[in-house]
Design a protein around this motif. Sequence first.
Motif, short mmCIF file in Angstrom:
data_model
loop_
_atom_site.label_atom_id
_atom_site.label_comp_id
_atom_site.label_asym_id
_atom_site.label_seq_id
_atom_site.Cartn_x
_atom_site.Cartn_y
_atom_site.Cartn_z
N TRP A 45 -3.45 12.55 8.66
CA TRP A 45 -2.69 12.50 7.41
C TRP A 45 -1.30 13.10 7.56
CZ3 TRP A 45 -4.30 9.16 4.13
CH2 TRP A 45 -5.66 8.85 4.06
N GLN A 46 -1.10 13.94 8.56
CA GLN A 46 0.23 14.52 8.77
C GLN A 46 1.26 13.43 9.05
OE1 GLN A 46 0.49 17.15 12.17
NE2 GLN A 46 2.44 18.03 11.52
N TYR A 47 0.86 12.40 9.76
CA TYR A 47 1.78 11.31 10.08
C TYR A 47 1.78 10.22 9.02
CZ TYR A 47 3.84 7.32 12.53
OH TYR A 47 4.62 6.24 12.88
N SER A 48 0.79 10.17 8.16
CA SER A 48 0.55 9.01 7.30
C SER A 48 1.71 8.65 6.39
CB SER A 48 -0.71 9.26 6.45
OG SER A 48 -0.50 10.34 5.54
N TRP A 49 2.58 9.60 6.05
CA TRP A 49 3.68 9.29 5.14
C TRP A 49 4.74 8.41 5.80
CZ3 TRP A 49 8.75 10.72 6.16
CH2 TRP A 49 8.93 11.62 7.21
N VAL A 50 4.86 8.48 7.13
CA VAL A 50 5.91 7.72 7.83
C VAL A 50 5.71 6.22 7.66
CG1 VAL A 50 6.95 7.19 10.06
CG2 VAL A 50 6.42 9.56 9.46
N PRO A 51 4.52 5.66 7.96
CA PRO A 51 4.35 4.21 7.81
C PRO A 51 4.21 3.75 6.35
CG PRO A 51 2.33 5.20 8.63
CD PRO A 51 3.35 6.28 8.64
N VAL A 52 4.34 4.68 5.41
CA VAL A 52 4.40 4.30 4.00
C VAL A 52 5.85 4.32 3.52
CG1 VAL A 52 3.77 4.98 1.64
CG2 VAL A 52 2.06 5.08 3.47
N VAL A 53 6.52 5.43 3.72
CA VAL A 53 7.87 5.59 3.19
C VAL A 53 8.90 4.79 3.98
CG1 VAL A 53 9.70 7.26 2.65
CG2 VAL A 53 7.29 7.89 2.31
N ALA A 54 8.82 4.85 5.31
CA ALA A 54 9.84 4.19 6.14
C ALA A 54 9.89 2.68 5.92
CB ALA A 54 9.60 4.51 7.61
N PRO A 55 8.76 1.96 5.85
CA PRO A 55 8.85 0.52 5.59
C PRO A 55 9.47 0.19 4.23
CG PRO A 55 6.74 1.02 6.57
CD PRO A 55 7.38 2.34 6.23
N ILE A 56 9.19 1.02 3.23
CA ILE A 56 9.80 0.78 1.91
C ILE A 56 11.31 0.92 1.99
CG2 ILE A 56 9.99 1.70 -0.44
CD1 ILE A 56 6.99 2.39 -0.24
N VAL A 57 11.76 2.00 2.65
CA VAL A 57 13.20 2.20 2.84
C VAL A 57 13.81 1.06 3.64
CG1 VAL A 57 14.95 3.69 3.89
CG2 VAL A 57 13.02 4.71 2.65
N GLY A 58 13.17 0.70 4.74
CA GLY A 58 13.69 -0.36 5.59
C GLY A 58 13.71 -1.71 4.91
N GLY A 59 12.67 -2.00 4.15
CA GLY A 59 12.62 -3.28 3.45
C GLY A 59 13.75 -3.43 2.44
N ILE A 60 13.99 -2.38 1.68
CA ILE A 60 15.07 -2.41 0.70
C ILE A 60 16.42 -2.53 1.40
CG2 ILE A 60 16.27 -1.04 -1.06
CD1 ILE A 60 13.50 0.03 -1.91
N ILE A 61 16.61 -1.80 2.50
CA ILE A 61 17.86 -1.90 3.26
C ILE A 61 18.07 -3.33 3.77
CG2 ILE A 61 19.01 -1.22 5.40
CD1 ILE A 61 17.86 1.58 5.00
N GLY A 62 17.03 -3.91 4.35
CA GLY A 62 17.15 -5.27 4.87
C GLY A 62 17.50 -6.28 3.80
N ALA A 63 16.84 -6.18 2.64
CA ALA A 63 17.10 -7.10 1.55
C ALA A 63 18.50 -6.90 0.98
CB ALA A 63 16.06 -6.92 0.45
N GLN A 64 18.91 -5.66 0.81
CA GLN A 64 20.23 -5.38 0.27
C GLN A 64 21.33 -5.85 1.22
OE1 GLN A 64 21.04 -4.25 -2.74
NE2 GLN A 64 18.92 -3.93 -3.42
N LEU A 65 21.13 -5.67 2.52
CA LEU A 65 22.11 -6.13 3.50
C LEU A 65 22.23 -7.66 3.48
CD1 LEU A 65 21.54 -3.92 6.67
CD2 LEU A 65 23.63 -4.09 5.29
N PHE A 66 21.10 -8.32 3.34
CA PHE A 66 21.11 -9.78 3.28
C PHE A 66 21.97 -10.27 2.13
CE2 PHE A 66 19.50 -13.97 2.14
CZ PHE A 66 19.35 -14.58 3.38
N VAL A 67 21.83 -9.63 0.97
CA VAL A 67 22.64 -10.00 -0.21
C VAL A 67 24.09 -9.57 -0.02
CG1 VAL A 67 22.96 -9.60 -2.68
CG2 VAL A 67 20.65 -9.94 -1.76
N LEU A 68 24.29 -8.35 0.44
CA LEU A 68 25.64 -7.80 0.58
C LEU A 68 26.50 -8.62 1.55
CD1 LEU A 68 27.62 -5.46 -0.07
CD2 LEU A 68 26.65 -4.24 1.90
N LEU A 69 25.89 -9.09 2.64
CA LEU A 69 26.62 -9.84 3.65
C LEU A 69 26.81 -11.32 3.28
CD1 LEU A 69 25.05 -8.27 6.86
CD2 LEU A 69 27.28 -7.77 5.86
N GLY A 70 26.23 -11.69 2.17
CA GLY A 70 26.45 -13.04 1.66
C GLY A 70 25.67 -14.13 2.36
N PHE A 71 24.54 -13.78 2.94
CA PHE A 71 23.73 -14.80 3.60
C PHE A 71 23.01 -15.67 2.59
CE2 PHE A 71 24.38 -12.00 7.19
CZ PHE A 71 24.40 -12.84 8.26
#
Length: 248
Positions: A222-248
């Motif tokens: 459980w000490q590690y369990s927060w990483v594969p929960v929080v990091a994908p959420i952060v990364g997913g939002i970054i990826g989606a926002q970049l896609f829109v921001l860059l005008g793809f």
Amino acid sequence: MNAYVAELVGTAILVLLGNGIVANVNLTKSKGNGGGWICVAAGWACAVAIAVYATGRFSGAHLNPAVTLALASIGSFGWGQVAGYIGAQMAGGIIGAVLVYLTYFAHWGVTNDAATKLACFSTAPAVRRMGAAFVTEVIGTAVLLFGILAFGKVALGAPSGQEAWAAVVGTWFGPALVGLLIFSIGLSLGGPSGYAINPARDLGPRIAHAVLPIPGKGSSDWQYSWVPVVAPIVGGIIGAQLFVLLGF
């Protein structure tokens, strides 16, 4: 089929086939024992493609809270459905993990290493540095969302008069392309952290690992369990926002 039921069923299929390949490759006396990373990456790719084919027409086949939240963050999905989708995905992750446990029921007792057993349910970093693993998961999930949005954009951007062909391509080839994307992420970016890139795929099975009567299972980490929960959420939002921001 109800969209929430589709998300539950799709995520259960995803975890059953995805964690199933991990169990096949790692558990003692399994016929696939020693198959290696290529087998794992290919198995997860097929798992995603099959789950998307099965449920995409009912729910859009998010199968991943990071996808659901990322799409909502750019206005492509209603916030009112987010909680229901995530709840269904988490339930599906747990159910899929239980099915893996039952499928390989005879192999838990003859497998001595507790970490190997946990790996059949959840991810762990190859080098135990939380910050480094977090960055890896952010990058992997950002690539996932960028790719998913790109596939959808290509299908929607068909020239006038070719909309029907684009719809056919999106329906029949879209899930395969997503599977290919998962294969690529696994091969290129999966080594440091096991590429969870999906909170439901990691936390749901981790919960199942904690409660199932697996002999000699050890800690659920459980000490590690927060990483594969929080990091994908952060990364997913970054990826989606970049896609829109860059005008793809």
